[in-house]
Design an enzyme around this catalytic site. Sequence first.
Site, mmCIF file in Angstrom:
data_model
loop_
_atom_site.group_PDB
_atom_site.id
_atom_site.type_symbol
_atom_site.label_atom_id
_atom_site.label_comp_id
_atom_site.label_asym_id
_atom_site.label_seq_id
_atom_site.Cartn_x
_atom_site.Cartn_y
_atom_site.Cartn_z
ATOM 1 C CB SER A 224 -0.987 0.074 0.977
ATOM 2 O OG SER A 224 -1.562 0.973 1.178
ATOM 3 C CG PHE B 72 -2.202 -1.036 -3.471
ATOM 4 C CD1 PHE B 72 -2.676 -1.008 -2.295
ATOM 5 C CD2 PHE B 72 -2.659 -0.558 -4.363
ATOM 6 C CE1 PHE B 72 -3.583 -0.264 -1.915
ATOM 7 C CE2 PHE B 72 -3.740 0.534 -4.215
ATOM 8 C CZ PHE B 72 -4.148 0.532 -3.038
ATOM 9 C CB CYS B 73 -2.380 -6.383 -0.574
ATOM 10 S SG CYS B 73 -0.866 -7.430 -0.383
ATOM 11 C CB THR B 74 -1.782 -4.566 3.959
ATOM 12 O OG1 THR B 74 -3.027 -4.337 4.086
ATOM 13 C CG2 THR B 74 -1.125 -3.613 5.287
#
Length: 146
Positions: free
Chosen positions: A9, A87-89
Amino acid sequence: NQKIYRSPSPATKVYPFIETLNLKSMVCLTPSELKSELRSFAETKSIHIAEFDVKHNQEPFLIMSESVVSSALNFVCDKSHWPLLIFCTNGKVKTAVVVACLRKRMGWSISSIVHEYERFCEPDSNLLDLQFIENFEIDCPSNTIS
């Protein structure tokens, strides 16, 4: 691909770099953790954020949703959304699984897909993710990546 990027992220300090990518879209795989600053940044730069809560694979009973991953990939495969950022975290497991499914759609060998997945996931790779990737079947509409 030069038009599809991946990352954790985006933090505020990387927004100037993100601007240089001239993104049309961002694909967020962890919508519940999407920061308001990123939403504001995207809005001011006219970047569409598509949200897909793909969940995660974890024993004994949690499995990623094939339909949500398929929806995310249909969005990613549509060139009208490019350039885009997935994206992810933390940019690891969820992003790696979705990108692995994209690589499968692109015709990569399973060994190359697994190698890339493991490179991005270490030390968090797991057998359930690999099974999900191996069993995942995808169809993309005709205006998409091949």
